[in-house]
Design an enzyme around this catalytic site. Structure first.
Site, PDB file in Angstrom:
ATOM      1  CG  ASN A 256      -1.827   1.131   1.332  1.00 49.42           C
ATOM      2  OD1 ASN A 256      -1.773   2.031   0.494  1.00 49.42           O
ATOM      3  ND2 ASN A 256      -2.688   1.134   2.330  1.00 49.42           N
TER       4      ASN A 256
ATOM      5  NE  ARG B 111      -6.039   1.673  -0.164  1.00 51.39           N
ATOM      6  CZ  ARG B 111      -6.024   2.807   0.518  1.00 51.39           C
ATOM      7  NH1 ARG B 111      -4.925   3.190   1.116  1.00 51.39           N
ATOM      8  NH2 ARG B 111      -7.091   3.551   0.608  1.00 51.39           N
TER       9      ARG B 111
ATOM     10  CG  HIS C 289     -13.027   3.507   3.195  1.00 47.04           C
ATOM     11  ND1 HIS C 289     -13.789   4.478   3.792  1.00 47.04           N
ATOM     12  CD2 HIS C 289     -11.745   3.762   3.534  1.00 47.04           C
ATOM     13  CE1 HIS C 289     -13.003   5.302   4.466  1.00 47.04           C
ATOM     14  NE2 HIS C 289     -11.752   4.891   4.315  1.00 47.04           N
TER      15      HIS C 289
ATOM     16  NE  ARG D  98     -10.243  12.493   4.543  1.00 43.55           N
ATOM     17  CZ  ARG D  98     -10.203  11.201   4.221  1.00 43.55           C
ATOM     18  NH1 ARG D  98     -11.190  10.650   3.539  1.00 43.55           N
ATOM     19  NH2 ARG D  98      -9.180  10.453   4.567  1.00 43.55           N
TER      20      ARG D  98
ATOM     21  CD  GLU E 299      -8.943  -1.019   4.101  1.00 47.67           C
ATOM     22  OE1 GLU E 299      -9.136  -0.416   3.048  1.00 47.67           O
ATOM     23  OE2 GLU E 299      -8.653  -0.458   5.173  1.00 47.67           O
TER      24      GLU E 299
END
Ligand code: AMP
Length: 396
Positions: free
Chosen positions: A7, A91, A180, A241, A384
């Site tokens: 990743n 990823r 996601h 965010r 993940e």
């Protein structure tokens, strides 16, 4: 087969070596501050001590070389030779409309990922650097790209189109993509198994609540809506965010404070959300502690966060005309019992009834609802890296 999962960020690279036969991580680690004067490799072999190596990694190729050296190191390595690595799973953040599934990487796929760079300028170029570096150092080892957006490509146009002139979709592919996806896919499948549902005949809502947070509606195993949008800024209030806001606020702040669009986007991405609202922290552990000591701004940020989650759940119940199971996952979803309790308090109209004792659980698969609850609510820890390793093996 042993799968190296990569990743790659702009200055960091996370990795795990996963043995797909028993689905265990043999080693996990991260390279930090790539490209700076001093870089670090932090490597933890399964069952062993964490090793921290200070060095200089000029670029991502140096970083991958360090990772390969660590994996084969005599003292803290976990394999004897690189030949043991059967595949690499990468990823990749944005696959645009081109990639609805994971894909075996070749030159053509690299070009197609490059064409999506515009849509994720901070992430995709870094992902590609990682892909190229692995291709150079691990010649002949098959590589697979697993996209954050792919799972949501099953959304219907009514869910992904914005109320903008159609030419913006036509010319620039401005639409909701959702992110996601690897987590939503993994958790929805696992939630179906855990709740004894047939995934092909199920209505599941996944609440991925981490520092970044998104919710998805998964109907019969397919994503039909999700809260993030064209970028990961949309939807829920997150750690830093803002999530959904009235777009006119951007113009208003720009004029009031003489700020550029870039400055305001930075504000919305990095200085807003729970951190900006509470003026305490983006971390829910700090928010909880501040609330306990009577901090009103922290309480207000917490309440806004929970209320937004509850509203999205309500919206997705409407979108699917019902819900069988709701799964909480990621850092906040797996660990913060108060977030789960307060979200579920909004869901009495659905017949949700949770067992407060069971809700004290953290980071493990647990059914939170009482036997008479009309909807099952559970914690499903996300993984993940394992999902990427599974996708990689499945494709090969
Ligand atoms: P993630 O992005 O999934 O790694 O989630 C990271 C976030 O999870 C942190 O910023 C915290 O807000 C939250 N978190 C982690 N551990 C806990 C905990 N024990 N209690 C509450 N929140 C937690």
């Amino acid at each position: 087969m042993k799968v190296l999962v990569i990743n790659c960020g702009s200055s960091s690279l996370k990795y795990q070596l996963i043995d797909s036969d028993n689905e265990k991580a043999m080693a996990v680690g991260i390279c930090e501050r790539i490209g700076q004067d001093v870089s670090y490799l932090k490597h933890t072999p399964d069952g062993g001590e964490k090793v921290v190596i200070e060095t200089t990694m000029k670029n991502h190729e140096d970083a991958i070389q360090m990772v390969l050296d660590a994996l084969t190191n005599e003292k803290y390595g976990v394999i004897k030779s690189l030949d043991e690595i059967g595949a690499v799973g990468h990823r990749v953040v944005h696959g645009g409309e081109k990639f609805a599934t994971s894909t075996l990487i070749n030159e053509e796929v690299i070009k197609a990922i490059e064409e999506c760079n515009d849509l994720a300028p901070l992430h995709n170029p870094a992902n590609l650097i990682g892909i190229r570096a692995c291709a150079n150092l691990m010649k002949g080892v098959p590589m697979v790209a697993v996209f954050d957006t792919a799972f949501h490509q099953t959304m219907p146009p009514k869910a992904y189109l914005y109320g903008l002139p159609h030419e913006y979709y036509n010319s620039y592919k401005i639409r909701k993509y959702g992110f996601h996806g690897t987590s939503h896919s993994y958790v929805s499948k696992r939630a179906a198994e855990f709740c004894g549902l047939d995934i092909n005949n199920s209505k599941i809502i996944v609440c991925h609540l981490g520092n970044g947070a998104s919710i998805s509606a998964v109907l019969n195993g397919k994503s039909v809506d999700t809260s993030m949008g064209f970028t990961p800024l949309a939807g829920l209030v997150m750690g830093t965010r803002s999530g959904d806001i009235d777009p006119s606020i951007i113009d208003f702040i720009a004029k009031k404070e003489n700020k550029t669009i870039d400055q305001i986007m930075n504000l919305l991405n990095k200085e807003s959300g729970v951190q900006g609202m509470s003026e305490v922290s983006s971390d829910f552990r700090d928010i909880n502690a501040a609330m306990d000591s009577g901090n009103e701004k922290a309480r207000s940020a917490f309440e806004v966060f929970v209320y937004r989650v509850a509203k999205y759940i309500g919206g997705y119940v409407a979108a699917m005309n019902g819900v069988d199971a709701i799964a909480f996952t990621a850092g906040v979803g797996e660990n913060d019992h108060k977030v789960r309790e307060d979200v579920c308090a909004y869901l009495g109209y659905l017949g949700v009834s949770i067992d407060l004792e069971k809700n004290k659980a953290r980071g493990e698969e647990v059914m939170l609802t009482t036997p008479d609850s009309k909807v099952k609510v559970c914690i499903i820890p996300t993984n993940e890296e394992l999902a990427i390793a599974r996708e990689t093996v499945a494709l090969l």
